[in-house]
Write an enzyme that holds these catalytic residues in place. Structure first.
Site, PDB file in Angstrom:
ATOM      1  CD  GLN A  24      -9.271   3.717  22.698  1.00  0.00           C
ATOM      2  OE1 GLN A  24      -8.840   3.137  21.724  1.00  0.00           O
ATOM      3  NE2 GLN A  24     -10.313   4.538  22.617  1.00  0.00           N
TER       4      GLN A  24
ATOM      5  NE  ARG B 144     -10.732  12.278  15.930  1.00  0.00           N
ATOM      6  CZ  ARG B 144      -9.578  12.800  16.287  1.00  0.00           C
ATOM      7  NH1 ARG B 144      -8.457  12.261  15.907  1.00  0.00           N
ATOM      8  NH2 ARG B 144      -9.542  13.884  17.012  1.00  0.00           N
ATOM      9  CB  CYS B 145     -17.062   7.098  14.593  1.00  0.00           C
ATOM     10  SG  CYS B 145     -17.531   5.391  14.384  1.00  0.00           S
TER      11      CYS B 145
ATOM     12  CD  GLU C 231     -16.496   9.464  18.731  1.00  0.00           C
ATOM     13  OE1 GLU C 231     -17.720   9.595  18.570  1.00  0.00           O
ATOM     14  OE2 GLU C 231     -15.974   8.555  19.333  1.00  0.00           O
TER      15      GLU C 231
END
Lengths: 173, 288, 802
Positions: free
Chosen positions: C236, C383-384, C756
């Site tokens: 990523q 996802r945060c 998110e």
């Protein structure tokens, strides 16, 4: 290394011959030997469905099929869907209804949905949920995948189809 | 996640299968749908030297009516069971059960014979076979024998099948007129084994229970009949109290093992709940 | 004809901001023509697999690789001893710690990397891996973080002996990593002493794993003649990987090319650098051939970047009307055996200090202790944005605990405590400056949409009926996120500020290529980035080719995680577009022989103010940029922007869920979930909706089933998809979405980031609903995951299960 076996099968309409160890898994033959990298490896334990291919009219997880079991079979992968530059209705549906994000599950998802629509041409949402439960998606939450399959079903039945995401719905001058 | 090397055989006849089994003994494994065996081999928990694929043996397939019995070829897949009109009419319990097994892809490959003969207490068919009083046709070098389900499941991965035998057919009497049946399965998610499940076959006469069989999945070393639960219902009106009573007997009978699905107490309670749930569903399906 | 019509059709052609443009990524994915790392096959490529430790804590007595090396088709077997001369047996982590690449004398978590086997293909490699013989002497394992700092606790990290100070200050114990505090402790303590009401609640946010459908892997290819290293990798943050590889290998970054091709989901799992990457690179350099390494699912779930594992104690002080006066939080953070958290360098607990949430809380104090245990390292966002999920979880749970204590409705208590619109920009007690928000209308819209009063009435009726087979729970969250890391004054990774970048080149025909430092893992950057350029530079999105992920072509950027792409890279794109536009203005003025000040921008052209018939389209301007520019102007039409954001952005939302719990079995059915999100300016509503569906589904998975439990010996239980819960179509609820729009005042186009929020916001919403179902029975908290087993235990404790 164990003795290799010659295996012939039909892949997306063409005959292919491969030489494999008996233990070779179909997913590895497709991806590593036959350059069909559409089906993916997600879990290796028959849970995720990313490796789904159509084998003699059945959706199967190719991580749990030996290539030697495929002698004289017909195998369909995602690479065999678009014909003459024309997308299959399912491919179109997934694009129009935003049924994918990272795309990793998509080939298996579409291949599975293809067999579903062969068996049930007019599935309800409940039926789609039941018959698509062998394919995991981490990105979409499935709602748009269900819409995509319904879109394709309508199109394959010859009905008028349109996206549920109109381009300009939120745009104003 | 790669199996160890092995030799592969795909004989056309049952005779050839038995010859191979006799030749290779416990070095060989039968491959039916492969969805229990191949994952074990990929984890290298199983490493047979010879794999004998049954897919070409035509005599192992098909669902037919024979008098009062339905004969199901051992290589019949769960998908075929789900799609069978004959079973839907005469043995709907089998269809209901198969629908709750694994997922669509696995059901295309998984076979009833594989599920039954694997001896896994988590598999769903064994309890259903017990509840239905099924019998199994086993063929070995010395010919054929028929073993009732009640004598077949001996323990975890242990069955009455000899290493050189092949299960060829499952025989089940068609459902009795007016009877109702259900398979209630509690699982964490699609594709999981049961936390607890119960198969129930019920027939009423004059408003009271005339015939009942109850069997449990995954709450003991092997699938088991809940005899006391059955006995508690016989001759009684199947009302809330009787159903709860049967559930309690089932809870007492089972011997679950703790795992990530829950501890013994929870699984015991869920065995009772699934018996109650299956009884209620079966009751609704009984002819008035 | 209406005058608007031509403009609408021009707008439609542009496919700019606000359009539900269909994705440019899709044609390749729906035809099986994506290129994920494992799809890459190079001539002569070898395959590597890891040999891993069966023990959580053990001394390595010996490693015998001779049988494996002798196996036909095996090219190399690497151990720590082989890496030592290269000084590559340890590597730095993003959190300022070090991590063993291959175990050096000791293993400290189950499945730790011990040896790397390279062979002709994956089959031979798997066989050879079995032949590596390792002798271990088992040591006691620490599994419970509460025992990590006991006086007699076994020392996990012998390599840190004598180091009393770590990357984040003093260490109190050999297994202590850091203590981090923020806020005014004295004032907060006083506020608690003087408060009319206080509440306190312990809660565990369990160890979970992002589990993208594609596992991690790489193909490393070293060209010994050119001295070039190319690595295709599931990352990523490819540029950060290049810098790390450069630091480790001493190869100049100019000779290293890192490519993140198509990525099969990341969710935070693919931020870090893993031993498999390093060993594949070393093997390629040593052997002079490409080496592929691809994780199995079990390896992914048990060795690469978990999330959370936060043991939190929350406290609130309030007046009798439920107005919050102070918040106090203590956290014990289980970081596993190496501190490999992927947070900005200065923030060992990430952005946890957003835990005062959407509420005007005047006093707050947070203390976090990080400890080592014999578990695998990680501690990433899932996802945060850097521990925001934990922060939102604690405040959204605590405000419910307070509401229950005071007997105030759970919607009402939120309305009483919201930061009001007039207070923005809002400076929080923990030092954050919220950019914008308008919370009350969002919650009211949701309450109206679901008929909140009707739901509460239904719940009251069901509670009154002893024969009702279910318990009904209503969960609410009104969360505030912090995304867009971040301002380089407070955020860096390995010393590199967390800016992001964009480079746009407009070709003579008016089409363009745009390159960014981020990398999509499903977010649809190729689609949405072009929309920003379309609106901001007047070039039709269909003419723009967006590229990212290749460090040899893309400008340096910090990558995609923590919802930072739109807030940071999106801003760089808008600003680069503006640079293009301003140059175009001058060229247009030159062509029309007027002053640039007399030109006005109109969708895809510049026209003369007051004389709209005289205009030059961007297509005409692009052509002119290559042959007819004003005197003194450089030719060409391109722009670069490196954007260092002045602040984070603060998206928010109001979520409501309704669920029913079977009293006898603990089975839970989510009946309804209504999610209203405010992410500021909406670039592509279709993609936003998709992101929200996905985030809610991952939130559902965490709340109801995901966990990575350990036994007392430190064995990870449930490390395959048999046990680890990824919901299918059958389990996943139906989602309803809604929105309001409160733009960010500091972002060039007002956008805030969205991916998110649904994860961060939904998890406490589910927990709140489960607790709410039991609230009338005095329950204030119940631990995740809310599977039927755990829920049944709660029912049984209350004598409801029967």
């Amino acid at each position: 290394m164990a003795k290799k076996t010659a295996v012939s099968f039909t892949l997306n309409g063409s005959t292919v011959d491969v030489l494999v160890e008996p233990r070779e898994l179909l997913i590895h033959t497709l991806r590593d030997k036959l350059a069909h990298t559409g089906p993916h490896i997600g879990c290796e334990t028959t849970h995720c469905g990313a490796c789904t291919v159509d084998l003699d009219g059945q959706s199967v997880k190719s991580c749990t099929i030996l290539t030697v079991q495929c002698e004289e079979t017909q195998v369909l992968t995602i690479e065999g869907f678009a014909k003459g530059g024309q997308l299959h209705a399912l491919q179109e549906g997934f694009m129009q209804e935003h049924g994918l994000q990272c795309g990793f599950c998509t080939p298996g998802m579409i291949t599975r949905a293809y067999r579903l629509l062969q068996e049930i041409p007019d599935p309800t949402e409940e039926e789609i949920r039941y018959w698509m439960a062998g394919n995991l998606c981490r990105c979409t939450g499935y709602q748009n995948i269900i819409k995509a399959i319904q879109y394709a079903a309508r199109k394959l039945r010859g009905e008028v189809v349109e996206t549920s995401h109109p381009l300009m719905a939120e745009v104003s001058l | 996640m790669i199996p160890r090397p092995f030799a592969y055989h795909a004989p056309d006849t049952l005779q050839a299968v038995i010859a191979l089994l006799s030749e290779h003994g416990d070095q060989a494994k039968l491959l039916a749908g492969g969805h229990s065996l191949l994952p074990m081999m990929k984890l290298r928990f199983a490493a047979p030297d010879h794999l004998i694929d049954l897919r070409r043996v035509k005599e192992l397939c098909g669902i037919v009516m024979s008098g009062d019995e339905i004969h199901i070829g051992a290589m019949t897949t769960e998908h075929d069971i789900v799609a069978s009109a004959l079973l839907a009419e005469h043995l709907p319990l089998l269809v209901e059960t198969a629908r709750q097994i694994a997922d669509p892809q696995v059901r295309y490959k998984g076979t009833i014979g594989g599920d039954v003969s694997h001896g896994d207490p988590g598999n769903d068919h064994p309890a259903v076979m017990l509840a239905l009083g099924a019998s199994f046709v086993l063929v070995g070098p010395n010919g054929e024998r028929i073993v009732p389900a009640a004598d077949f499941f001996l323990g975890t991965y242990a069955t009455a099948m000899e290493p050189d035998e092949v299960m060829t057919q499952i025989r089940i009497r068609k459902a009795a007129a007016g009877s109702g049946a259900s398979y209630a399965k509690l699982k964490r998610k699609t594709g999981d084994y049961a936390t607890a499940a119960a198969a129930v076959v019920l027939r009423l006469e004059g408003g009271v229970c005339a015939e009942v069989s109850i069997a449990l999945t995954n709450v003991a070393p092997a699938a088991m009949r809940a005899d006391a639960a059955e006995a508690s219902l016989m001759g009684k009106t199947v009302d809330d109290a009787a159903i709860a009573e049967a559930g309690r007997h089932a809870m007492e009978a089972c011997e679950p093992a703790a795992d990530l699905r829950g501890d013994e107490e929870y699984k015991r309670a869920m065995a009772g709940q699934m018996v109650e749930r299956a009884l209620r569903a079966a009751l609704l399906r009984c002819a008035a | 004809m209406n005058e608007i019509t031509p403009d609408l059709s021009r707008l439609e052609r542009l496919e700019g901001i606000g359009c539900s443009r269909k994705r440019r990524e899709d044609p390749r994915f729906i035809q099986g023509r994506g290129t994920y790392v494992d799809d890459i096959h190079l001539p002569g490529m070898l395959f590597g697999v890891m040999v891993r430790s069966p023990y959580a804590h053990a001394r390595i007595i010996s490693i015998d690789t001779s049988k494996a090396k002798a196996h036909p088709g095996v090219h190399a077997v690497l151990t720590a001893e082989d890496l030592k001369p290269l000084k590559l047996h340890w590597m730095p982590t993003l959190a300022g710690d070090v991590q063993a690449v291959l175990a050096d004398g000791k293993v400290v978590f189950q499945n730790q990397e011990v040896a790397f086997v390279v062979a002709d293909d994956r089959y031979v490699a798997a066989d050879a891996a079995e032949l590596v013989e390792v002798e271990y002497e088992e040591l006691p394992a620490i599994v419970d973080p509460h025992k990590a700092m006991d006086a007699d606790a076994t020392v996990i990290r012998e390599d840190l002996a004598g180091k009393d100070v770590g990357a984040h200050g003093a260490r109190r114990h050999a297994n202590h990593i850091f203590n981090w505090q923020i806020g005014d402790k004295d004032r907060t303590d006083r506020a608690f002493e003087n408060a009319a009401v206080t509440v306190k609640q312990d809660m565990l946010y369990p160890r979970v794993h992002p589990c993208p459908l594609e596992t991690c892997g790489c193909v490393a290819s070293y060209d010994a003649i050119r001295g070039d290293l190319t690595v295709w990798i599931t990352s990523q943050a490819p540029h950060v990987v290049r810098t790390v590889v450069g630091l480790l290998s001493s190869i100049p970054e100019s000779k290293i090319r890192i490519v993140s091709p198509d990525i099969g989901g990341g969710f935070g799992n693919k931020v870090g650098v893993y031993p498999g990457y390093v060993t594949a690179i070393v093997a390629s350099i040593v052997l002079g051939r490409p080496v592929k390494w691809i994780e199995s699912r079990n390896e992914n779930l048990t060795t690469t970047a978990f999330a959370r594992d936060y043991w939190m104690t929350g406290e609130l002080a309030a007046d009798t009307d439920g107005r919050i006066k102070a918040m106090r939080v203590n956290v014990l953070a289980d970081h596993g055996a190496f501190d490999a958290c992927a947070d900005p360098t200065k923030w060992p607990a990430g952005m946890f200090h957003v835990c005062t949430g959407s509420y005007d809380i005047p006093n707050a104090h947070v203390s976090v202790d990080g400890v080592y245990t014999n578990k695998f390292p990680g501690g990433v966002s899932y996802r945060c944005s850097f521990r925001v999920t934990e922060a939102v979880y604690i405040i959204e749970r605590m405000i419910d605990v307070l509401a229950q204590k005071l007997g105030i409705d759970k919607a009402e208590i939120r309305l009483r405590n919201f930061i009001t619109k007039d207070k923005f920009p809002y400076h929080s007690a923990l030092g954050l400056d919220y950019d914008s928000g308008d919370y009350e209308p969002a919650l009211r819209k949701v309450m109206k949409a679901v008929d909140y009063d009707g739901l509460r009435a239904e719940q009251a009726a069901k509670r009154a009926d002893p024969n009702c087979p279910t318990l009904m729970g209503i969960g609410i969250t009104t969360f505030t996120e912090i995304v867009g890391a971040g301002p380089s004054k407070s955020c860096d990774i390995l010393g590199i500020g967390m800016f992001d970048s964009c480079e746009i080149r407009v070709h003579p025909d008016g089409s363009a290529i745009a390159r960014m430092g981020t990398i999509s893992q499903g977010q649809g950057h190729q689609t949405t980035y072009a929309q920003i350029i379309a609106s901001e530079a007047g070039i039709a999105a269909s003419l723009i080719n967006v590229e990212e992920g290749d460090t040899s072509t893309a400008p340096y950027g910090l990558g995609t995680y923590g919802s930072r792409s739109t807030p940071v890279a999106g801003a760089a794109i808008a600003r680069a577009s503006h640079k293009i536009r301003e140059k175009a203005r001058k060229i247009a003025a030159h062509l029309l022989e007027v002053s640039p000040d007399d030109m006005e921008f109109d969708l895809d052209q510049f026209r003369v103010k007051g004389d709209p018939a005289r205009a030059k389209t961007m297509k005409e301007i692009a052509w002119a940029a290559y042959n007819n520019v004003p005197e003194g102007m450089e030719m060409g039409l391109e722009a670069v922007d490196y954007y260092d954001p002045p602040n984070f952005t603060f998206p928010f939302g109001a979520y409501l869920t309704v669920l029913d719990i079977q009293k006898r079995t603990g089975e839970i059915k989510v009946r309804r979930f209504y999610a209203l999100d405010d992410c500021g300016t909406r670039i592509n509503p279709m993609i936003i909706e998709g992101q929200i569906h996905g985030g809610l589904t991952e939130g559902f998975a965490v709340a109801f089933g995901q966990e990575l439990p350990y036994d007392e010996q430190g064995n990870v239980l449930g490390g395959t998809l048999m046990d680890y819960f990824l919901p299918t179509t059958m389990e996943t609820p139906h989602w309803e979405t809604d929105f309001t729009v409160t733009p960010s005042p500091h972002h060039p186009i007002g956008a805030k980031g969205v991916a998110e929020s649904p994860h961060v916001g939904s998890i406490p919403c589910f927990s709140n609903a489960v607790v709410d179902a039991f609230a009338h029975l005095g329950v204030t908290h119940t631990g995740m995951p809310h599977n039927s087993y755990r829920t049944w235990q709660q029912l049984r404790a209350l004598n409801i299960a029967g």
